[in-house]
Scaffold this motif. Structure first.
Motif, PDB file in Angstrom:
ATOM      1  N   THR A 216      -4.361  -1.807  -3.299  1.00 56.90           N
ATOM      2  CA  THR A 216      -3.517  -1.561  -4.470  1.00 56.90           C
ATOM      3  C   THR A 216      -3.952  -2.464  -5.612  1.00 56.90           C
ATOM      4  O   THR A 216      -4.761  -3.375  -5.439  1.00 56.90           O
ATOM      5  N   GLU A 217      -3.394  -2.215  -6.794  1.00 53.30           N
ATOM      6  CA  GLU A 217      -3.788  -2.970  -7.974  1.00 53.30           C
ATOM      7  C   GLU A 217      -2.635  -3.684  -8.660  1.00 53.30           C
ATOM      8  O   GLU A 217      -2.828  -4.761  -9.221  1.00 53.30           O
ATOM      9  N   ARG A 218      -1.448  -3.090  -8.626  1.00 54.08           N
ATOM     10  CA  ARG A 218      -0.337  -3.605  -9.428  1.00 54.08           C
ATOM     11  C   ARG A 218       0.819  -4.117  -8.610  1.00 54.08           C
ATOM     12  O   ARG A 218       1.414  -5.159  -8.916  1.00 54.08           O
ATOM     13  N   ILE A 219       1.160  -3.418  -7.571  1.00 51.59           N
ATOM     14  CA  ILE A 219       2.418  -3.630  -6.866  1.00 51.59           C
ATOM     15  C   ILE A 219       2.433  -4.983  -6.140  1.00 51.59           C
ATOM     16  O   ILE A 219       1.414  -5.438  -5.621  1.00 51.59           O
ATOM     17  N   THR A 220       3.592  -5.637  -6.142  1.00 51.12           N
ATOM     18  CA  THR A 220       3.780  -6.854  -5.358  1.00 51.12           C
ATOM     19  C   THR A 220       3.987  -6.474  -3.895  1.00 51.12           C
ATOM     20  O   THR A 220       4.621  -5.462  -3.590  1.00 51.12           O
TER      21      THR A 220
ATOM     22  N   ASP B  58       7.617  -3.256  -5.776  1.00 50.59           N
ATOM     23  CA  ASP B  58       7.075  -3.987  -4.641  1.00 50.59           C
ATOM     24  C   ASP B  58       7.212  -3.189  -3.356  1.00 50.59           C
ATOM     25  O   ASP B  58       7.944  -2.200  -3.297  1.00 50.59           O
ATOM     26  N   VAL B  59       6.498  -3.639  -2.324  1.00 49.91           N
ATOM     27  CA  VAL B  59       6.564  -3.045  -0.998  1.00 49.91           C
ATOM     28  C   VAL B  59       6.582  -4.184   0.003  1.00 49.91           C
ATOM     29  O   VAL B  59       5.875  -5.180  -0.146  1.00 49.91           O
TER      30      VAL B  59
ATOM     31  N   ASP C 210      -0.233   4.312   3.902  1.00 45.07           N
ATOM     32  CA  ASP C 210      -0.146   5.427   2.945  1.00 45.07           C
ATOM     33  C   ASP C 210       1.135   5.345   2.130  1.00 45.07           C
ATOM     34  O   ASP C 210       1.144   5.634   0.919  1.00 45.07           O
ATOM     35  N   ALA C 211       2.233   4.953   2.775  1.00 49.78           N
ATOM     36  CA  ALA C 211       3.509   4.830   2.075  1.00 49.78           C
ATOM     37  C   ALA C 211       3.452   3.731   1.026  1.00 49.78           C
ATOM     38  O   ALA C 211       4.006   3.876  -0.076  1.00 49.78           O
ATOM     39  N   ALA C 212       2.807   2.626   1.339  1.00 49.32           N
ATOM     40  CA  ALA C 212       2.694   1.528   0.378  1.00 49.32           C
ATOM     41  C   ALA C 212       1.902   1.953  -0.848  1.00 49.32           C
ATOM     42  O   ALA C 212       2.273   1.652  -1.994  1.00 49.32           O
ATOM     43  N   ILE C 213       0.804   2.657  -0.629  1.00 47.49           N
ATOM     44  CA  ILE C 213      -0.010   3.139  -1.750  1.00 47.49           C
ATOM     45  C   ILE C 213       0.781   4.146  -2.573  1.00 47.49           C
ATOM     46  O   ILE C 213       0.743   4.135  -3.813  1.00 47.49           O
ATOM     47  N   ALA C 214       1.544   5.011  -1.890  1.00 45.59           N
ATOM     48  CA  ALA C 214       2.380   5.983  -2.593  1.00 45.59           C
ATOM     49  C   ALA C 214       3.470   5.295  -3.404  1.00 45.59           C
ATOM     50  O   ALA C 214       3.842   5.762  -4.486  1.00 45.59           O
TER      51      ALA C 214
ATOM     52  N   HIS D 159      -4.064  -6.306   3.846  1.00 47.15           N
ATOM     53  CA  HIS D 159      -4.792  -5.036   3.737  1.00 47.15           C
ATOM     54  C   HIS D 159      -4.304  -4.235   2.533  1.00 47.15           C
ATOM     55  O   HIS D 159      -5.118  -3.710   1.750  1.00 47.15           O
ATOM     56  N   VAL D 160      -3.003  -4.172   2.378  1.00 43.19           N
ATOM     57  CA  VAL D 160      -2.444  -3.368   1.291  1.00 43.19           C
ATOM     58  C   VAL D 160      -2.716  -4.007  -0.071  1.00 43.19           C
ATOM     59  O   VAL D 160      -2.922  -3.300  -1.069  1.00 43.19           O
TER      60      VAL D 160
END
Length: 333
Positions: free
Chosen positions: A76-80, A48-49, A36-40, A71-72
């Motif tokens: 997600t669509e954009r974040i590295t 990035d995350v 959830d934190a990564a998506i946030a 998984h992340v």
């Protein structure tokens, strides 16, 4: 003669997720908190995350950073997404290179790999790699990983790895963006990274002065290094961290088991928390902006990843990420 305008370096900011278990929590809930934190973080505008990796200890309950990263990437669509780090002392470098090539292809190049030596922990026994892979094998592991990530075929004839030439399938589609976790200026990892032209991942446990010394030992402060900090925003941030973090650290420190059977890290959770609070941007919005800005200027490292889970709760983590994205990052960009 043509004139060229020198453009300032645009800083990058990421989230660093340790996935630490706080007292009373279930591991599955901790891992869902990290997702959830990564998506946030993507929603909040982070670049990035990064996921930590630990084995057999509550300090961090993610045993495979690249699996959680996969998984992340799908959520997600954009974040590295990066690993911070994949522990080379207990992993096969070619297998890790295969996983990277697969995920790099299907994500469009959004995966970064951070690697580290790890510690002299019991996982060396459990996974059968032994003390030698930790003591002397990191350099060979790193070179084999690089070869597998950059070549169409790979072979080995070393002290720790020996096999006939095999094709890398899937073939690497692009050059890897690899970072190496480095400790203090005297760490052998600093030399290994510098000799190979690989950027360093500078740890959470070192202050700006220590990072500056490590950068000097490396010899180039503009080599794409990544600096890790803890960031907690709010007028009550110090109280939040000091009330929540020692409980997690107490269990985490006790959970470390050395290869020789010794148990526990000799660190006091309360004094260690106080030290982190002194070193890092933990406080009101302007204080965090000033501390981060000062670190950017002093170290010259323009890529910063932030440990944001010190409140120990899902809602506290998500609120912290949102506030950093809304109130801190715009002032630094």
């Amino acid at each position: 003669m043509a004139e060229f305008e020198l453009r300032p370096v645009i800083p990058r900011f990421g989230v660093f997720l340790v996935s630490g278990r706080f007292p009373g929590q279930e591991d599955a809930d901790v891992l869902r908190r990290s997702v959830d934190a990564a998506i946030a973080a993507e929603r909040a505008g982070f670049d990035d995350v990064w996921f930590a990796e630990h084995h057999f200890m509550p300090y961090g309950v993610c045993p495979s950073a690249i699996t959680l990263a996969a998984h992340v990437l799908g959520r997600t669509e954009r974040i590295t997404v990066g690993t911070a780090v994949s522990v080379l002392s207990v992993a096969h470098p070619v297998a890790l290179a295969e996983q990277w090539a697969l995920l790099d292809a299907v994500s469009g190049g959004r995966l970064r790999i951070g690697v580290g030596r790890g510690g002299p922990w019991q996982d060396l026994e459990v996974f059968g790699t032994g003390a030698a892979r930790y003591g002397t094998g990191f350099e060979e592991s790193l070179d084999l990983l690089l070869a597998a990530m950059t070549s169409e075929t790979v072979s080995a004839d070393g002290a720790h790895f020996a096999f006939r030439e095999v094709p890398m399938v899937p073939r690497p589609e692009r050059a890897p963006r690899l970072v190496v976790a480095c400790g203090d200026a005297g760490s052998s990892s600093v030399r290994l990274a510098a000799e190979r032209g690989l950027p360093m991942l500078l740890g959470l446990h070192t202050d700006d002065d220590g990072k500056i010394e490590t950068l000097a030992a490396y010899g180039d402060s503009a080599a794409g290094h990544v600096s890790t900090v803890m960031c907690q925003v709010g007028d009550d941030a110090l109280d939040v961290v000091r009330s929540a973090l020692p409980g997690s650290l107490k269990e985490g420190f006790a959970g470390h088991v050395y290869l020789d059977g010794r148990r526990g890290l000799e660190k006091d959770p309360v004094s260690y928390t106080d030290r982190l609070c002194e070193m890092h941007p933990i406080g009101g919005v302007q204080y965090c902006v000033d501390r981060l800005g000062t670190s950017l200027r002093r170290t010259g490292v323009s890529h910063v990843i932030m440990m944001v889970e010190a409140s120990g709760t899902p809602e506290g983590t998500l609120e912290n990420i949102a506030r950093i994205g809304e109130e801190v990052l715009p002032a630094l960009r």
